[in-house]
Structures are given as C-alpha cells and as structure tokens.
Motif scaffolding. Structure first.
Motif, PDB file in Angstrom:
ATOM      1  N   LYS A 259       3.650   6.116 -16.091  1.00  0.00           N
ATOM      2  CA  LYS A 259       2.910   6.304 -17.336  1.00  0.00           C
ATOM      3  C   LYS A 259       1.403   6.352 -17.074  1.00  0.00           C
ATOM      4  CE  LYS A 259       6.195   3.979 -20.453  1.00  0.00           C
ATOM      5  NZ  LYS A 259       6.368   2.792 -21.348  1.00  0.00           N
ATOM      6  N   ALA A 260       0.873   5.218 -16.628  1.00  0.00           N
ATOM      7  CA  ALA A 260      -0.581   5.101 -16.523  1.00  0.00           C
ATOM      8  C   ALA A 260      -1.179   6.008 -15.455  1.00  0.00           C
ATOM      9  CB  ALA A 260      -0.963   3.641 -16.250  1.00  0.00           C
ATOM     10  N   PHE A 261      -0.445   6.212 -14.349  1.00  0.00           N
ATOM     11  CA  PHE A 261      -1.008   6.965 -13.230  1.00  0.00           C
ATOM     12  C   PHE A 261      -0.242   8.260 -12.964  1.00  0.00           C
ATOM     13  CE2 PHE A 261      -1.554   2.351 -12.350  1.00  0.00           C
ATOM     14  CZ  PHE A 261      -2.924   2.290 -12.598  1.00  0.00           C
ATOM     15  N   ALA A 262       0.370   8.796 -14.005  1.00  0.00           N
ATOM     16  CA  ALA A 262       1.180  10.003 -13.849  1.00  0.00           C
ATOM     17  C   ALA A 262       0.349  11.231 -13.502  1.00  0.00           C
ATOM     18  CB  ALA A 262       1.972  10.267 -15.141  1.00  0.00           C
ATOM     19  N   ASN A 263      -0.916  11.265 -13.927  1.00  0.00           N
ATOM     20  CA  ASN A 263      -1.749  12.444 -13.682  1.00  0.00           C
ATOM     21  C   ASN A 263      -2.224  12.554 -12.246  1.00  0.00           C
ATOM     22  OD1 ASN A 263      -1.556  13.332 -16.307  1.00  0.00           O
ATOM     23  ND2 ASN A 263      -3.458  12.357 -16.983  1.00  0.00           N
ATOM     24  N   GLU A 264      -2.213  11.438 -11.527  1.00  0.00           N
ATOM     25  CA  GLU A 264      -2.692  11.437 -10.138  1.00  0.00           C
ATOM     26  C   GLU A 264      -1.664  10.757  -9.229  1.00  0.00           C
ATOM     27  OE1 GLU A 264      -5.275  12.941  -9.052  1.00  0.00           O
ATOM     28  OE2 GLU A 264      -6.230  13.494 -10.943  1.00  0.00           O
ATOM     29  N   PRO A 265      -0.464  11.331  -9.133  1.00  0.00           N
ATOM     30  CA  PRO A 265       0.569  10.671  -8.324  1.00  0.00           C
ATOM     31  C   PRO A 265       0.265  10.651  -6.835  1.00  0.00           C
ATOM     32  CG  PRO A 265       1.302  12.853  -8.998  1.00  0.00           C
ATOM     33  CD  PRO A 265       0.022  12.588  -9.730  1.00  0.00           C
ATOM     34  N   ASP A 266      -0.547  11.618  -6.359  1.00  0.00           N
ATOM     35  CA  ASP A 266      -0.842  11.657  -4.929  1.00  0.00           C
ATOM     36  C   ASP A 266      -1.583  10.406  -4.458  1.00  0.00           C
ATOM     37  OD1 ASP A 266       0.376  14.077  -4.638  1.00  0.00           O
ATOM     38  OD2 ASP A 266      -1.455  15.255  -4.863  1.00  0.00           O
ATOM     39  N   VAL A 267      -2.299   9.753  -5.375  1.00  0.00           N
ATOM     40  CA  VAL A 267      -3.059   8.556  -5.006  1.00  0.00           C
ATOM     41  C   VAL A 267      -2.103   7.424  -4.635  1.00  0.00           C
ATOM     42  CG1 VAL A 267      -4.740   6.853  -5.788  1.00  0.00           C
ATOM     43  CG2 VAL A 267      -4.965   9.234  -6.509  1.00  0.00           C
ATOM     44  N   TRP A 268      -1.144   7.127  -5.526  1.00  0.00           N
ATOM     45  CA  TRP A 268      -0.227   6.024  -5.232  1.00  0.00           C
ATOM     46  C   TRP A 268       0.928   6.439  -4.336  1.00  0.00           C
ATOM     47  CZ3 TRP A 268       4.629   7.080  -7.166  1.00  0.00           C
ATOM     48  CH2 TRP A 268       4.732   7.880  -8.309  1.00  0.00           C
ATOM     49  N   LYS A 269       1.195   7.739  -4.252  1.00  0.00           N
ATOM     50  CA  LYS A 269       2.270   8.215  -3.381  1.00  0.00           C
ATOM     51  C   LYS A 269       1.975   7.856  -1.917  1.00  0.00           C
ATOM     52  CE  LYS A 269       3.850  12.585  -1.418  1.00  0.00           C
ATOM     53  NZ  LYS A 269       3.622  14.048  -1.399  1.00  0.00           N
ATOM     54  N   SER A 270       0.754   8.087  -1.474  1.00  0.00           N
ATOM     55  CA  SER A 270       0.388   7.799  -0.082  1.00  0.00           C
ATOM     56  C   SER A 270       0.458   6.303   0.218  1.00  0.00           C
ATOM     57  CB  SER A 270      -1.026   8.316   0.205  1.00  0.00           C
ATOM     58  OG  SER A 270      -1.115   9.707  -0.033  1.00  0.00           O
ATOM     59  N   ILE A 271       0.025   5.492  -0.748  1.00  0.00           N
ATOM     60  CA  ILE A 271       0.075   4.037  -0.551  1.00  0.00           C
ATOM     61  C   ILE A 271       1.522   3.577  -0.428  1.00  0.00           C
ATOM     62  CG2 ILE A 271      -0.485   1.809  -1.587  1.00  0.00           C
ATOM     63  CD1 ILE A 271      -2.839   3.195  -3.008  1.00  0.00           C
ATOM     64  N   LEU A 272       2.379   4.047  -1.326  1.00  0.00           N
ATOM     65  CA  LEU A 272       3.778   3.631  -1.308  1.00  0.00           C
ATOM     66  C   LEU A 272       4.486   4.094  -0.042  1.00  0.00           C
ATOM     67  CD1 LEU A 272       5.188   4.030  -4.941  1.00  0.00           C
ATOM     68  CD2 LEU A 272       4.244   2.027  -3.812  1.00  0.00           C
ATOM     69  N   TRP A 273       4.134   5.258   0.477  1.00  0.00           N
ATOM     70  CA  TRP A 273       4.794   5.771   1.689  1.00  0.00           C
ATOM     71  C   TRP A 273       4.673   4.759   2.827  1.00  0.00           C
ATOM     72  CZ3 TRP A 273       4.757   7.016   6.744  1.00  0.00           C
ATOM     73  CH2 TRP A 273       5.611   8.029   7.200  1.00  0.00           C
ATOM     74  N   TRP A 274       3.453   4.280   3.054  1.00  0.00           N
ATOM     75  CA  TRP A 274       3.237   3.335   4.150  1.00  0.00           C
ATOM     76  C   TRP A 274       3.808   1.953   3.835  1.00  0.00           C
ATOM     77  CZ3 TRP A 274       2.124   4.929   8.770  1.00  0.00           C
ATOM     78  CH2 TRP A 274       1.467   6.148   8.934  1.00  0.00           C
ATOM     79  N   LEU A 275       3.689   1.533   2.593  1.00  0.00           N
ATOM     80  CA  LEU A 275       4.260   0.237   2.218  1.00  0.00           C
ATOM     81  C   LEU A 275       5.770   0.212   2.433  1.00  0.00           C
ATOM     82  CD1 LEU A 275       2.403  -0.825  -1.074  1.00  0.00           C
ATOM     83  CD2 LEU A 275       2.218  -1.859   1.196  1.00  0.00           C
ATOM     84  N   ILE A 276       6.440   1.290   2.090  1.00  0.00           N
ATOM     85  CA  ILE A 276       7.900   1.365   2.248  1.00  0.00           C
ATOM     86  C   ILE A 276       8.282   1.278   3.716  1.00  0.00           C
ATOM     87  CG2 ILE A 276       9.880   2.918   2.027  1.00  0.00           C
ATOM     88  CD1 ILE A 276       8.573   3.919  -0.604  1.00  0.00           C
ATOM     89  N   VAL A 277       7.601   2.039   4.548  1.00  0.00           N
ATOM     90  CA  VAL A 277       7.940   2.065   5.982  1.00  0.00           C
ATOM     91  C   VAL A 277       7.757   0.688   6.617  1.00  0.00           C
ATOM     92  CG1 VAL A 277       7.285   2.999   8.226  1.00  0.00           C
ATOM     93  CG2 VAL A 277       7.454   4.522   6.253  1.00  0.00           C
ATOM     94  N   ILE A 278       6.618   0.053   6.389  1.00  0.00           N
ATOM     95  CA  ILE A 278       6.378  -1.241   7.044  1.00  0.00           C
ATOM     96  C   ILE A 278       7.241  -2.338   6.420  1.00  0.00           C
ATOM     97  CG2 ILE A 278       4.041  -0.619   7.746  1.00  0.00           C
ATOM     98  CD1 ILE A 278       2.959  -2.372   5.509  1.00  0.00           C
ATOM     99  N   THR A 279       7.549  -2.228   5.139  1.00  0.00           N
ATOM    100  CA  THR A 279       8.386  -3.245   4.488  1.00  0.00           C
ATOM    101  C   THR A 279       9.803  -3.224   5.041  1.00  0.00           C
ATOM    102  OG1 THR A 279       7.099  -3.195   2.432  1.00  0.00           O
ATOM    103  CG2 THR A 279       9.341  -4.038   2.298  1.00  0.00           C
ATOM    104  N   ILE A 280      10.391  -2.038   5.119  1.00  0.00           N
ATOM    105  CA  ILE A 280      11.754  -1.922   5.645  1.00  0.00           C
ATOM    106  C   ILE A 280      11.797  -2.360   7.109  1.00  0.00           C
ATOM    107  CG2 ILE A 280      13.626  -0.321   6.178  1.00  0.00           C
ATOM    108  CD1 ILE A 280      12.807   1.333   3.774  1.00  0.00           C
ATOM    109  N   THR A 281      10.827  -1.917   7.891  1.00  0.00           N
ATOM    110  CA  THR A 281      10.835  -2.196   9.329  1.00  0.00           C
ATOM    111  C   THR A 281      10.608  -3.678   9.620  1.00  0.00           C
ATOM    112  OG1 THR A 281       9.970   0.032   9.742  1.00  0.00           O
ATOM    113  CG2 THR A 281       9.838  -1.558  11.542  1.00  0.00           C
TER     114      THR A 281
END
Length: 483
Positions: A259-281
């Motif tokens: 909702k709040a950040f739907a217009n700029e998904p690329d901003v949080w997309k990059s953050i989540l990509w790295w968070l997911i990888v290091i969290t799982i690993t």
C-alpha cells in the motif's frame, strides 16, 4: 462530532475478542478451580474462533477515518491466527495444570492481549495505528516469556526480548517520523501518493522501518534475540512466538509494502532480496550446530522467515500473487511448526528433556510421537507429498513468475538452502529412528488436549496440500485486497 458506533461493526473480530477478555477476567476472579477455568477459557476462545468464520466475508470496509481497514484477506488471516492460538492453548493445558497453576488467568489474558494487538497491526490503515498494535502485541509478550518464575532462563529471555524490542521499536518510530516528515501524512494511501521522487532520506526512512519490523519477524541481522528467547520461554509461548506473532507481523508488513510503498517497489525489492538470502542461509547454518531442540527450531524459524518473505518479495510484480502465496505458506507453516513444538512440549512436561540426544531411540518407546515429529520435519523441509512441499512450491513459483534474472537467482539460492535444511531436519529423524540409547525416553501418554491438537496438525500436514480449493480461496480474497 458524535462517534458513529456503527463503525465497530467492521471490527467484529476485535469486539468479539474484547468480550472474551472481559468474560475471562471476571471468571478468573470467581472460579477457584483453575482446571475448570481453563476449560471455560478454551471454550470461550473456540467460540470466538468459530464465530470469526461466520462473518469474515461480510465486514469489508473502513472505520475511524481510515485508521482501521478491513478487506476479505484481513479477517481470513485473523482466523488463521485464531486457529493457531487455539492449538497453542490445547498444547499448554498440561503445563498450566502442573507448572503454572498460579498464573493460568494471566497466561490467557496476556496471550489474548497480544492477539488483539496483532489484529490492530493487520487492519491498520496508517502507521500510527500499526505502531499501537505492534506495542500492544509486544509488551505483554515479555511477561509471557517470563511466565515460568522458577526458571532463571525465562527471566533472561524476557530481558533480552524486551530490551531488543524497545531498541527496534525506537528505530521503527524514528523511521515512521521520517516518513511523516517527507510525506506529510501517516496514512498508507497518502504516503503511497507522496512517496515519489525518491531521495536518500526516503530510503533511510524505509530502512529504519524495515529494521523495526525485521526484529518482529526474526530476519537476519535482527534475529539475535530469537534463540535465547525461544529457549528460555515456556514451550507453548515459544510456539506462539514462532508462528502466531511471526505470521501477524509478516502479513502487516506485506500490507504496508503493497500500500504505502507500492509506487516505488524497486526501493524495498533490493533490500528484501539481500535480507531473504542472508536470513535463509544464516538460519540454516546455525541450525545445524544446535543440540537443544528449542534453539534448533529457533534457527529453523529464522530460516523459515526468509522463505515466507519470498512471497512478500514476489508481490512487487503482482500483489495478488505475493499475498496469496504468503498467506498459504503461513497457514501450512502454522500447523507444521505447532506440531513440532507440541511434541517437544509434551515430552518436556513429562521428562524435562529437550536435547536432541535425548530423542535417541524415541521410536522404540513412543512410536506415534516419533511418527508425528517425522511428518513435521519432512513438511518443514519441503519433502513431497507433505503440505510443506506445496507451500514452498507456490512461493518459489510466485518469485519465478516475475521472469526477472535476479529473481531466478534468488529462487536458486533458496533451493540450495532447502537442501541444507533437509540435512538438519533429518538429524532429528535419525535420532528418533536410527540412533540407539541405553535410556530412551520412557513410554508415556500425552494428555487428551495435546492429543487432539496434535491430531489436527498431523491431519493438516497430510491433506491440506491436496485440497486445491484452499489456495484458490486465498487467491480469490487476495484479489479484493490487491485491487
């Protein structure tokens, strides 16, 4: 301006739970038999859970100037949390009778207080209401973690939890204040409109907010409290933390991003990509080293948090796909993880043993418990044909459906980590079926309430993945939210 009380009609889950809380508060004062009180508390909450399924599709709407919002997906997730909480109550029945006789009323009241805070988080329409819900859910949780007053580890676990929660809350509140500063509003819809022409201040505000929520979900590097808190808390509370609290936080976080950040998904997309990888690993690598089963499942839950966030990540391309796969994963993870914790709780209540080596030869003395634990481990590892396989399949498919090279890499890394997770989940199976012990856990029967809860979880692990209508129903209600 007069208050329009009809707005409370859209808050059916919250109003119903408040009624249950009031009834239990009065009952705790009047009923001296704590076992009878437990039956009343479980029956009252079960009635609340059933009622939630009766009206959840008819209450879509907003209330209190948009601070509270409800779409079809919101009450559905609340119903999932209700089922999980009810199962936790069943598994905690014997512990309350034996170890927590003087705190039974407090156990139910504090647990339901955190649950209503999670309701607020899920239905928040602005950052202020979300923060109120977060604190309502977090503060009573510290008291629950320290519920076992005879255990010094419980006091240490509660101290670590509340101190880390306070720090993360401060970081999040700072991020929210920055969001208000750059956007001029706390409402998600208005932030979405204003969150354009991204500057470094926008990004910093978003990072602070994600860090605060990352604590609640146990994302790396905000996970340091998890293992000690899970180990020191009563096992029923640990199960509640690992499933109910995490599920509510993930859904609320997903709603805010979409909702709040739907217009700029690329901003949080990059953050989540790295968070997911290091969290799982990191979760997988540290789980391999654990010998205490509660710490083992703590790092397992950290890894599982990364997998759950894959569905949230997929929503940057299509919110409907991301939301449906995430809710479906939370539903299956709930039954699977609660089954594992329920078995650990039953064995701990009878023997006091929680070490992996203590489970050596469990199949020879308690074959039914060993079989149920095996199903839970297989499902957590994503082995077909158990429910965990289907949840991982849909969440991987959701990310791969974006057809972006970086997302293919993310799915590949997640699949590699799934192989690692299979190794440590099979260590538990090996201990129960292959490893020998001169003094295995003696044969015993679990209490009736735990037996019922475990049966429900086992049936869900075996059949829920094959009932395609469940996923389709989730997909359809997500459509109303996404649009």
């Amino acid at each position: 301006m007069d208050l329009d009380y009809s707005q409370f009609l859209s808050m059916s889950h919250e109003v119903s739970l408040v009624v249950v809380l009031i009834v239990l508060l009065l009952a705790d004062l009047l009923i001296k038999n704590k076992k009878a009180f437990q039956y009343l508390a479980i029956a009252a909450f079960a009635l609340h859970t059933v009622a939630g399924f009766c009206y959840y599709t008819d209450m879509a709407g907003d209330a209190f100037a948009g601070m509270y919002v409800s779409r079809d997906a919101h009450p559905f997730v609340k119903n999932i949390l209700n089922i999980g909480t009810l199962i936790v109550f069943f598994f905690s029945f014997e512990w309350n009778n034996n170890e927590n006789k003087n705190g039974v009323g407090e156990f139910f009241f504090l647990t339901l207080s955190t649950l209503i805070g999670m309701y607020f988080m899920i239905s928040a329409g602005d950052f202020l209401f979300f923060y109120i819900g977060l604190e309502t859910a977090s503060i009573p949780m510290a008291a629950l973690v320290a519920m076992n007053k005879k255990c010094t580890e419980g006091a240490e676990a509660a101290a670590k939890y509340i101190l880390t929660a306070s720090f993360s809350s401060g970081v999040m509140l700072f991020g929210i204040s920055l969001i208000y500063g750059v956007c001029g509003s706390l409402y998600f819809d208005e932030v979405q409109t204003a969150f354009t022409n991204i500057t470094s201040l926008h990004i910093f505000a978003l990072v602070c907010f994600i860090a605060g929520v990352g604590f609640k979900i146990s994302l790396v590097p905000f996970h340091f409290w998890t293992a000690d808190t899970y180990q020191g808390a009563p096992t029923g509370i640990t199960a509640y933390l690992s499933v109910i609290s995490k599920g509510a936080a993930v859904f609320a976080f997903m709603c805010i991003l979409y909702k709040a950040f739907a217009n700029e998904p690329d901003v949080w997309k990059s953050i989540l990509w790295w968070l997911i990888v290091i969290t799982i690993t990191i979760g997988n690598l540290f789980a391999i080293r654990q010998k205490n089963l509660k710490r083992f499942l703590a790092f397992s839950s950290i890894s599982q948090a990364g997998y759950i966030m894959l569905g949230v990540y997929a929503g940057y391309a299509e919110a409907k796909v991301g939301m449906s796969s995430t809710i479906y994963y939370i539903l299956i993870y709930m039954f699977t993880n609660l089954a594992a914790f329920g078995i650990i709780s039953s064995i701990e209540n009878k023997t006091g043993k929680v070490g992996m080596d203590d489970y050596n030869g469990l199949y020879s003395t308690n074959p039914k418990l060993a079989f149920a634990m095996t199903l839970a481990m297989f499902s957590l590892g994503g082995i077909p044909p158990f429910a965990g396989f289907f949840s991982k399949f849909f969440i991987f498919a959701a990310v791969a459906s974006t057809k972006v090279y970086g997302d293919y890499v993310l799915v590949f890394l997640a699949l590699l980590n799934t192989i690692i997770s299979l190794y440590y989940y099979l260590l538990v199976v090996k201990a129960m079926f292959i490893n020998k012990s001169e003094s295995p856990i003696e044969t015993f029967k679990i209490d009736t309430m735990s037996r019922v809860a475990l049966l429900v979880c086992v049936v869900a692990i075996l059949v829920i993945g094959f009932i395609s209508s469940i996923y389709m129903n989730i997909y359809n209600i997500s459509d109303g939210f996404a649009n």
